[in-house]
Design a protein around this motif. Structure first.
Motif, short mmCIF file in Angstrom:
data_model
loop_
_atom_site.label_atom_id
_atom_site.label_comp_id
_atom_site.label_asym_id
_atom_site.label_seq_id
_atom_site.Cartn_x
_atom_site.Cartn_y
_atom_site.Cartn_z
N ARG A 1 0.85 -1.18 0.00
CA ARG A 1 0.00 0.00 0.00
C ARG A 1 0.89 1.24 0.00
N VAL A 2 0.30 2.37 -0.36
CA VAL A 2 1.02 3.63 -0.39
C VAL A 2 0.20 4.68 0.34
N GLY A 3 0.82 5.81 0.66
CA GLY A 3 0.11 6.91 1.30
C GLY A 3 -0.98 7.45 0.39
N ARG A 4 -2.13 7.77 0.99
CA ARG A 4 -3.29 8.21 0.19
C ARG A 4 -3.93 9.46 0.78
N GLY A 5 -3.14 10.27 1.45
CA GLY A 5 -3.68 11.48 2.05
C GLY A 5 -3.46 12.69 1.17
N GLY A 6 -3.35 13.87 1.82
CA GLY A 6 -3.09 15.11 1.11
C GLY A 6 -4.17 15.43 0.10
#
Length: 705
Positions: free
Chosen positions: A336-341
């Protein structure tokens, strides 16, 4: 049969009846709001009737005029700004009608949303939806005038990033029922096509629409003679790429339309098409298409019911994204990867806003009787990058796209001209842990270290400009076109987009001089493009040969080919020509000699020919690095922070699909986007479409120009 005049009277009567129905229901809704909503009062019996009439005029007449100035507000706020403006209109109505009380803007917005939602519900119940009502009227109007000698139009509906293996599973499991119906009925057939080495939208769409993707090395590449990074998602670079590859005879040249595309295919009608966008920071805001920049947005959001439906859908999708990210994190899902911002909003822009605008534009194209329409559904690719190729929220997006395909298929049955539907993809995706997450350093940092750069953060470049999401162009196209008008709101939002473009959570996707992160060592430029990384040595002109690299950077090639995340490296040898190096062997492409194990064996039978072709490109990088593909697990580690990715060879990323009408000639084996262009061109000729006339010659500069 009734006279034409009588038919028009009947249709006119139905329109009047529908307007009266909406008016009566709006009056009832206002009376209920008067009872239930604090801060809203209509004490006199006649006031709801008058206010409903004025709100109808506001929606039908005043709102489209306001939208010409405030269009970017509707897009940048996911539709919320639209209802702030409508709420202001409701406040104005309350001031105009004596005795009506609306205490504040919030109350006015609630009233506006309630009445607009009522209109949307009435449209759905009474006539399926607005476009199908329009189609039915158009079909009745043109039933006697239809000329069977006119060749049927063609809709080319591209599902960006969907590989044929995922398509087959989605059809089996019921995630794509509309496509399944086409195949089950026997009206359509499914065939596979193999992408070029650069399995990404830039090379694919240039090849499909223009019949030429020569020298498109990746989604981004470096041109030494200009010290310039070319990025397919940059409007300036996309326009230059099209100039180099278009001869005026693109697939859409004869009264065609391009919707949500990187390139126009020489279509006279375009929207959300990057190569036709005006420069965000430059002068001259007119697009190349006759439709004009922003026309697709305006035509769609001019209807408040559309704004409500899309705005609510976008907000729901933001909630789905946040929920899915939390579920992945709590469950410990990997990779998985970061999904914010900025990403949840960017996702909604592609999965909902762009999708709805594109479908509306395609329906208008059919009503106009345009010959060939190309439309790209971008949402699956965007979500698969961040969620995974077949994760639950990715498949939910795919189901939404399938519903739109079913809707367009129904529309073809109602259109005044016959239409065939062809569903295709530009490439697939291969899943895996991001290279930097799996091995502790990015490809930029690895190459820099092996080239003698001082030790720094080993994850240098993992989220840098060089390693930004590979195909952020859908979001850029949405924002750029929405803010490209000349009004004061568009100008202010355009300035905000430019400032936000440099922010860490939304890196700029424009091309230009390589950034510091793309220069991990003196004289070295490294660019990541999904499963492909391109290394250029800037202190040498032209292609740098293997012997020179071994002399100046003795650790580089042995360490790269021995790295567990690197599948093979293409390099030019002075003695042997193009050579593919792997951990346990090499392949000399000029002679076909293989020493040891063939490094290309896991990448399929077309790998050698596809790589040999790229080696001939003027801007082929000095080193072309492809990620290692594991056939047993069907995974590879992309050089960018993605879960599902593409851009090189290995697995599903190279296997696209075409779902075509069964009565078209079988295409045979299709290898490369240019071959797919020839197939589509032959099908158009088979259907009776005229050949476009040549208006120019391609201008492809050599590397030294």
């Amino acid at each position: 049969m009734a006279p034409a005049g009588g038919g028009r009277l009947v249709r006119g009567g139905r329109v009047v009846a529908r307007v009266l129905l909406v008016w009566v229901l709006a009056v009832g809704a206002l009376r209920l709001l008067d009872e239930w909503l604090v801060g809203f009062a209509m004490p006199q019996w006649w006031q709801p009737t008058v206010c409903a009439l004025l709100f109808g005029l506001l929606s039908a007449v005043v709102w489209p005029l306001v939208l010409r100035v405030a269009l970017p507000v509707a897009v940048f706020t996911l539709g919320i700004g639209s209802f702030l403006l409508l709420g202001a209109g409701v406040l104005a109505i309350s001031f105009a009608v004596p005795g009506v009380v609306v205490t504040d803007l919030g109350t006015a917005v609630v009233v506006a949303v309630a009445v607009a939602a009522l209109g949307s519900v009435v449209s759905s119940v009474v006539g399926l939806d607005e476009d199908e009502l329009f189609f039915r009227r158009a079909a009745r109007r043109g039933a006697k005038e239809c000329d069977e000698s006119v060749p049927p139009g063609v809709l080319l509906l591209q599902i960006d990033g969907l590989g044929i293996d995922t398509l087959r599973r989605a059809v089996r499991t019921g995630d794509m029922p509309a496509v399944a119906r086409l195949l089950d009925s026997g009206s359509h057939r499914l065939v596979e096509w193999h992408t070029d080495w650069s399995s990404q939208t830039g090379a694919a769409v240039a090849g499909i629409l223009h019949g030429d993707n020569h020298d498109i090395v990746g989604f981004r590449w470096y041109e030494k003679e200009r010290d310039h990074v070319v990025v397919c998602s940059s409007p300036e670079d996309a326009a230059e790429i099209e100039r180099r590859h278009s001869d005026g005879r693109g697939l859409l040249a004869v009264d065609g339309a391009a919707r949500a595309s990187l390139f126009t295919g020489d279509a006279p009608h375009t929207s959300l098409t990057v190569s036709a966008l005006p420069l965000i920071s430059g002068a001259g805001r007119r697009g190349r298409g006759r439709d004009g920049v922003g026309a697709g947005y305006y035509a769609y959001f001019a209807n408040p019911a559309n704004a409500l439906r899309t705005g609510v859908g976008a907000l729901v999708d933001v909630g789905r994204e946040i929920s899915a990210a939390i579920r992945q994190h709590r469950a410990g899902v990997h990779p998985r990867v970061g999904r914010g911002g900025f990403y949840p909003l960017a996702r909604a822009a592609t999965t909902v806003i762009a999708r709805d605008v594109v479908v509306s534009a395609v329906i208008e194209d059919m009503l106009a009787g345009r010959s060939v329409v190309y439309a790209d559904f971008m949402g699956y690719d965007e979500v698969a990058h961040h969620s995974g190729v077949e994760r639950f929220d990715t498949l939910a997006v795919l189901r939404g796209i399938d519903r739109q395909i079913g809707r367009l298929h129904r529309a073809t049955q109602l259109a005044p001209r016959r239409y065939h539907i062809i569903v295709l993809s530009d490439h697939g995706q291969t899943q895996g842990w991001a290279f930097a997450d799996r091995f502790g350093e990015s490809i930029e940092a690895l190459v820099g270290r092996l080239c003698g750069a001082p030790q720094a953060d080993p994850r240098l470049g993992a989220h840098s400009e060089a390693s930004r999401p590979a195909e952020g162009w859908p979001v850029d196209a949405v924002l750029a076109e929405a803010s490209s008008g000349g009004g004061p709101i568009a100008r202010r939002l355009r300035a905000r987009v430019e400032r936000a473009g440099a922010a860490a959570d939304r890196p700029r996707t424009t091309g230009g001089t390589p950034s510091d992160s793309a220069r991990p060592a003196p004289g070295v430029v490294v660019l990541a493009s999904g499963h492909l990384a391109l290394v250029s040595f800037t202190e040498h002109e032209g292609r740098v040969e293997l012997e020179t690299i071994e002399r100046e950077y003795p650790e580089l090639l042995p360490s790269l080919v021995d790295h567990p995340g690197v599948g093979f490296v293409l390099v030019r040898s002075r003695e042997f020509g193009p050579v593919v190096l792997g951990r346990d062997g090499l392949h000399r492409l000029a002679s076909g000699v293989v020493i040891g194990e063939d490094p290309l064996e896991p990448y399929g039978p077309h790998a050698a020919d596809l790589i040999r072709r790229v080696d001939s490109f003027p801007h082929c990088a000095d080193l072309m690095i492809n990620s290692r593909y594991d056939p047993a697990r069907d995974e590879a580690s992309p050089f960018e922070p993605h879960v599902g990715s593409h851009g090189g060879l290995g697995g599903c990323q190279s296997r696209g699909f075409v779902v075509h009408p069964a009565d078209l000639p079988p295409p045979g084996e299709i290898v490369g986007a240019e071959a797919l262009h020839r197939v589509l061109r032959d099908w158009l000729t088979h259907l009776g479409h005229p050949e476009p006339t040549r208006t120019g010659e391609r201008s492809v500069p050599a590397a030294g120009e």
